[in-house]
Scaffold this active site. Structure first.
Site, mmCIF file in Angstrom:
data_model
loop_
_atom_site.group_PDB
_atom_site.id
_atom_site.type_symbol
_atom_site.label_atom_id
_atom_site.label_comp_id
_atom_site.label_asym_id
_atom_site.label_seq_id
_atom_site.Cartn_x
_atom_site.Cartn_y
_atom_site.Cartn_z
ATOM 1 N N LYS A 162 41.688 19.199 -13.990
ATOM 2 C CA LYS A 162 41.288 17.798 -13.893
ATOM 3 C C LYS A 162 42.542 16.918 -13.883
ATOM 4 O O LYS A 162 43.398 17.031 -14.779
ATOM 5 C CB LYS A 162 40.417 17.425 -15.091
ATOM 6 C CG LYS A 162 39.043 18.087 -15.070
ATOM 7 C CD LYS A 162 38.161 17.467 -14.006
ATOM 8 C CE LYS A 162 36.725 17.958 -14.125
ATOM 9 N NZ LYS A 162 35.857 17.408 -13.071
ATOM 10 N N ASP A 190 40.863 18.717 -9.250
ATOM 11 C CA ASP A 190 39.793 17.719 -9.135
ATOM 12 C C ASP A 190 40.298 16.368 -9.614
ATOM 13 O O ASP A 190 40.574 16.180 -10.796
ATOM 14 C CB ASP A 190 38.583 18.144 -9.974
ATOM 15 C CG ASP A 190 37.366 17.250 -9.735
ATOM 16 O OD1 ASP A 190 37.493 16.261 -8.978
ATOM 17 O OD2 ASP A 190 36.294 17.545 -10.293
ATOM 18 N N GLU A 218 39.555 18.335 -4.902
ATOM 19 C CA GLU A 218 38.204 17.794 -4.979
ATOM 20 C C GLU A 218 38.226 16.274 -5.148
ATOM 21 O O GLU A 218 38.953 15.736 -5.982
ATOM 22 C CB GLU A 218 37.522 18.463 -6.193
ATOM 23 C CG GLU A 218 36.064 18.151 -6.330
ATOM 24 C CD GLU A 218 35.389 19.065 -7.358
ATOM 25 O OE1 GLU A 218 35.901 20.164 -7.648
ATOM 26 O OE2 GLU A 218 34.342 18.670 -7.878
ATOM 27 N N ASP A 243 32.769 15.781 -3.577
ATOM 28 C CA ASP A 243 31.855 15.939 -4.706
ATOM 29 C C ASP A 243 31.029 14.652 -4.891
ATOM 30 O O ASP A 243 29.901 14.567 -4.411
ATOM 31 C CB ASP A 243 32.648 16.283 -5.978
ATOM 32 C CG ASP A 243 31.755 16.496 -7.187
ATOM 33 O OD1 ASP A 243 30.514 16.522 -7.014
ATOM 34 O OD2 ASP A 243 32.265 16.633 -8.317
ATOM 35 N N LYS A 267 25.586 19.863 -6.469
ATOM 36 C CA LYS A 267 25.176 19.911 -7.883
ATOM 37 C C LYS A 267 23.712 19.505 -7.940
ATOM 38 O O LYS A 267 23.308 18.517 -7.315
ATOM 39 C CB LYS A 267 26.002 18.936 -8.724
ATOM 40 C CG LYS A 267 27.461 19.323 -8.870
ATOM 41 C CD LYS A 267 28.232 18.282 -9.671
ATOM 42 C CE LYS A 267 29.697 18.689 -9.789
ATOM 43 N NZ LYS A 267 30.544 17.566 -10.252
HETATM 44 MG MG MG Z 1 34.157 17.095 -9.306
#
Ligand code: MG
Length: 361
Positions: A162, A190, A218, A243, A267
């Site tokens: 992240k 991400d 991402e 995403d 997701k």
């Molecule tokens: Mg993500």
């Protein structure tokens, strides 16, 4: 096989360590669960986390959407007429994808249990085993390196790092992790919408020049900035994964048509469940665009639903299903087998979860 009862409850599980992204810090999974009962007494379970900063859904809105809108619309419907039940749910309320995802997975679970087969086989049965990455929270470089090495000790070979809070300063962070973990570990990055377009191109190009071998980047920029996403996708070699830009099947189609990403992150909480996610798989397959299956901060119930879809579909080539491994305990009975980074499907019918420790009201 009529639906005779729909109830909701709440489940809380502490995380093993705080989860930090460019958007938020979370210390505990606090999710809504749903139980749907058929007239033969069989039950299906679903789960939704309130991820307000991403989906806009809160605990209150999820409970209200299920109890006041969706439940009255599908009570009495035939769960074996699954498409028709999904249409009823979709017509009952706009948006509210997390609430719909919880009900959708409970319906699929019940459907699979009534048919006596595991969901992944009923949906396509492509593979029996999935390897997931694990998320490394954003933080000081030394902490992120230590967390990465700890993940390797636990058997993980794919890390999702992240970043996105500090622009160009993210570059030494990623370089330090690559140096620490060596060349054989797959690294995903991400940014959670945290970069701008010029910085994205500079950072990703620099990672390429340094030979950091990044599997994908991402959501570098804001969800709505498809022009920016397309610019970045065209400017770099590293695959770009959309995403937050992709919730619905129509979003996926738009991203693909505009060349705004190389890969799509599905997701269930964004699509509103498996039924819509299957449509994204169909669109992505037509265009040859590979998908990753991701999750929010979900526990084993919702992640197992996502794991079944991942196992079912060949176009889903990557899994970011680390929710259960971030939790400090597993309160559920049944489900697929979680063994470090590997999720193994078994022959339990439906999603496979047979007990959810919660007061359903
Ligand atoms: Mg993500």
């Amino acid at each position: 096989m009529k639906i005779v009862d729909i109830r909701t409850g709440e489940i809380g599980i502490p995380l093993a360590r705080p989860f930090k992204t460019a958007l938020r810090t979370v210390e505990r999974v606090e999710d809504i669960v749903v139980r749907i009962t058929a007239e033969n007494g069989m039950v299906g379970y679903g789960e939704a986390p309130p991820t307000a900063v991403i989906t806009g859904d809160t605990k209150g809105s999820i409970l209200s959407a299920i109890n006041e809108f969706i439940a009255p619309a599908i009570l009495g419907a035939d769960v074996l007429a699954l498409d028709e039940v999904m249409e009823r749910m979709d017509r009952s309320i706009k948006g509210n994808t997390s609430a719909k995802a919880a009900v959708d997975m409970a319906l699929y679970d019940l459907w699979g249990k009534i048919l006596g087969k595991p969901l992944y086989q009923l949906l396509g049965g492509y593979r029996r085993e999935i390897e997931t990455d694990i998320t490394i929270s954003v933080g000081p470089v030394a902490q992120m390196v230590a967390d990465s090495l700890a993940a390797l000790d636990e058997g993980y070979r794919i890390l999702k790092i992240k970043v996105g809070k500090e622009g160009m300063a993210d570059l030494p962070r990623i370089a330090a992790i690559r140096e620490a973990v060596g060349p054989d570990i797959r690294l995903r990055v991400d940014a959670n919408q945290g970069w701008n377009v010029p910085d994205s191109i500079r950072i990703i190009s620099a990672m390429e020049d340094k030979g950091l071998c990044i599997d994908l980047v991402e959501q570098p920029v804001e969800a709505h900035d498809l022009t920016g996403m397309a610019k970045i996708t065209q400017a770099v070699y590293t695959p770009i994964l959309a995403d937050e830009s992709v919730f619905s099947p129509l979003d996926a189609l738009e991203i693909i048509r505009r060349g705004a990403a190389d890969l799509i992150n599905i997701k269930l909480m964004k699509t509103g469940g498996i039924h819509q996610a299957i449509k994204i798989c169909g669109i992505a397959s037509l265009y040859g665009v590979e998908c990753m299956m991701g999750c929010m901060l979900e526990s084993k119930l919702a992640v197992s639903a996502a794991a079944h879809l991942t196992a079912a579909k060949g176009i889903i080539t990557r899994a970011d299903l680390d929710g259960p491994s971030l939790c400090s305990e597993d309160p559920f009975t049944g489900g697929p087998d979680y063994d470090g980074p590997v999720i193994r499907m078994n022959d339990l019918p439906g999603i496979g979860i047979s007990a959810v420790p919660c007061d359903f009201t």
